[in-house]
Motif scaffolding. Structure first.
Motif, mmCIF file in Angstrom:
data_model
loop_
_atom_site.group_PDB
_atom_site.id
_atom_site.type_symbol
_atom_site.label_atom_id
_atom_site.label_comp_id
_atom_site.label_asym_id
_atom_site.label_seq_id
_atom_site.Cartn_x
_atom_site.Cartn_y
_atom_site.Cartn_z
ATOM 1 N N GLY A 145 30.691 8.886 -15.511
ATOM 2 C CA GLY A 145 29.477 9.586 -15.888
ATOM 3 C C GLY A 145 29.597 11.067 -15.594
ATOM 4 N N SER A 146 28.539 11.788 -15.869
ATOM 5 C CA SER A 146 28.508 13.229 -15.632
ATOM 6 C C SER A 146 27.894 13.519 -14.266
ATOM 7 N N ASP A 147 28.549 14.393 -13.507
ATOM 8 C CA ASP A 147 28.063 14.839 -12.202
ATOM 9 C C ASP A 147 27.096 15.985 -12.472
ATOM 10 N N THR A 148 25.786 15.724 -12.341
ATOM 11 C CA THR A 148 24.786 16.657 -12.879
ATOM 12 C C THR A 148 23.954 17.377 -11.825
ATOM 13 N N HIS A 149 24.314 17.258 -10.554
ATOM 14 C CA HIS A 149 23.547 17.931 -9.503
ATOM 15 C C HIS A 149 24.378 19.035 -8.844
ATOM 16 N N GLY A 150 23.770 19.765 -7.899
ATOM 17 C CA GLY A 150 24.537 20.705 -7.092
ATOM 18 C C GLY A 150 24.304 22.170 -7.391
ATOM 19 N N THR A 151 24.964 23.016 -6.586
ATOM 20 C CA THR A 151 24.746 24.464 -6.605
ATOM 21 C C THR A 151 25.179 25.157 -7.894
ATOM 22 N N PRO A 152 26.397 24.914 -8.422
ATOM 23 C CA PRO A 152 26.812 25.635 -9.636
ATOM 24 C C PRO A 152 25.844 25.458 -10.807
ATOM 25 N N ILE A 153 25.327 24.240 -10.977
ATOM 26 C CA ILE A 153 24.361 23.999 -12.054
ATOM 27 C C ILE A 153 23.063 24.750 -11.763
ATOM 28 N N THR A 154 22.629 24.722 -10.514
ATOM 29 C CA THR A 154 21.406 25.418 -10.118
ATOM 30 C C THR A 154 21.538 26.923 -10.349
ATOM 31 N N GLU A 155 22.676 27.485 -9.965
ATOM 32 C CA GLU A 155 22.898 28.921 -10.137
ATOM 33 C C GLU A 155 22.975 29.317 -11.609
ATOM 34 N N ARG A 156 23.647 28.503 -12.398
ATOM 35 C CA ARG A 156 23.742 28.804 -13.828
ATOM 36 C C ARG A 156 22.362 28.762 -14.474
ATOM 37 N N ALA A 157 21.553 27.785 -14.092
ATOM 38 C CA ALA A 157 20.195 27.668 -14.620
ATOM 39 C C ALA A 157 19.356 28.884 -14.235
ATOM 40 N N ARG A 158 19.522 29.337 -12.986
ATOM 41 C CA ARG A 158 18.771 30.520 -12.532
ATOM 42 C C ARG A 158 19.127 31.744 -13.352
ATOM 43 N N LYS A 159 20.429 31.942 -13.601
ATOM 44 C CA LYS A 159 20.884 33.106 -14.377
ATOM 45 C C LYS A 159 20.405 33.053 -15.828
ATOM 46 N N GLU A 160 20.327 31.843 -16.372
ATOM 47 C CA GLU A 160 19.914 31.699 -17.766
ATOM 48 C C GLU A 160 18.404 31.529 -17.912
ATOM 49 N N GLY A 161 17.703 31.459 -16.773
ATOM 50 C CA GLY A 161 16.246 31.343 -16.793
ATOM 51 C C GLY A 161 15.744 30.012 -17.325
ATOM 52 N N VAL A 162 16.479 28.938 -17.043
ATOM 53 C CA VAL A 162 16.082 27.613 -17.507
ATOM 54 C C VAL A 162 16.062 26.639 -16.331
ATOM 55 N N ASN A 163 15.595 25.434 -16.599
ATOM 56 C CA ASN A 163 15.582 24.384 -15.593
ATOM 57 C C ASN A 163 16.987 23.806 -15.434
#
Length: 279
Positions: A41-59
């Protein structure tokens, strides 16, 4: 099991090089008439995803969903024969991981620890995780994991043997299982509302939760695949950067359940795929 790719950017050829051995093994054993479950499956949690979302202004879920769908389509086009390819923000997975986490806690393998952390007066926030964390007592499994490794390592790649023994010879260190994030699996204990599980505990338990979900849907007994005494064999296929998560971490999480789990038998750990001296 095939390693769970991290859902913050597209797959590359190195992912496929590390994962295709799992598909070969699954097809081989199906042809031999064995009862096979092949999951990832896809590993969908964690800091890199959170940081990318913050930079792109999305959830963060938008980032994770985008790449999970892309991964699923890629594996489908390549004709990977997964019985289930899921994601770690799946509600079934989240609830089962919480149950497994609580078992570890009740069995005395997760404990509270206070640490000093850097704090920014200007930003008024901690630069890393806050001072109170929950830790997995990884050191408690040193002897059992050493003994198991000696029993099965002849069926491992050389890089898996070397990397695993490097950590075992140093002595296993207890490891933090909580992070200060708002995107991830909640800690099922009072007083930890602002923390989430580290992805390494969340993702590797996905092999188990995927099996549980599949077996519920198919009317099978998931324990036949994961408990001792069932003539079962567990293969884990991944790139070399994932070795210790399967040879040490996953086995420790299984041992900590105290429920007679079968441990990982064979590790197929690919080297990095290099092109023009780059990964």
């Amino acid at each position: 099991g095939g390693a769970w790719p991290y859902a913050n950017s597209s797959l590359h050829l190195g992912h496929i090089a590390g994962l295709m051995s799992g598909d070969v093994l699954a097809r081989y054993y199906r042809l031999k008439g064995a009862n096979v479950l092949y999951v990832s499956g896809s590993d969908t949690h964690g800091t890199p995803i959170t940081e990318r979302a913050r930079k792109e202004g999305v959830n963060p879920k938008e980032i994770a969903s985008k790449y999970h769908e892309e991964f699923s389509e890629t594996f489908k086009k390549l004709n990977f024969s997964y019985d289930l390819y899921s994601k770690t923000y799946d509600p079934y997975h989240e609830e089962k991981v919480k149950e497994l986490f609580l078992n570890l806690y009740k069995n005395g393998y997760i404990y509270e620890k206070i640490e000093e952390q850097a704090y920014c007066e200007k930003c008024q926030k901690f630069l890393q995780d806050r001072d109170i964390k929950l830790y997995l007592k990884l050191s408690a499994f040193q002897k059992e994991i050493e003994e198991h490794t000696k029993e099965v390592e002849n069926s491992w790649r050389i890089n898996a043997r070397n990397e695993t023994w490097k950590y075992l010879k140093q002595g296993l260190k207890d490891r933090a299982v909580t992070r200060d994030l708002n995107w991830g699996i909640e800690i099922p204990l009072p007083g930890y509302d602002d923390k989430r599980m580290y992805v390494w505990i969340d993702a590797v338990l996905g092999y188990l939760t995927d099996t549980m979900k599949l077996c519920e849907e198919k009317g099978l007994d998931w324990q036949e695949f994961w408990k001792e005494g069932n003539n079962n064999k567990i293969y884990m296929c991944h790139g070399k950067d994932n070795i210790v998560f399967h040879s040490i971490i996953l086995n420790a999480l299984l041992l900590g359940q105290k429920e007679n789990y079968h441990l990982v038998d064979t590790i197929v750990s690919a080297e990095y795929l290099n092109f023009n001296d780059q990964k």
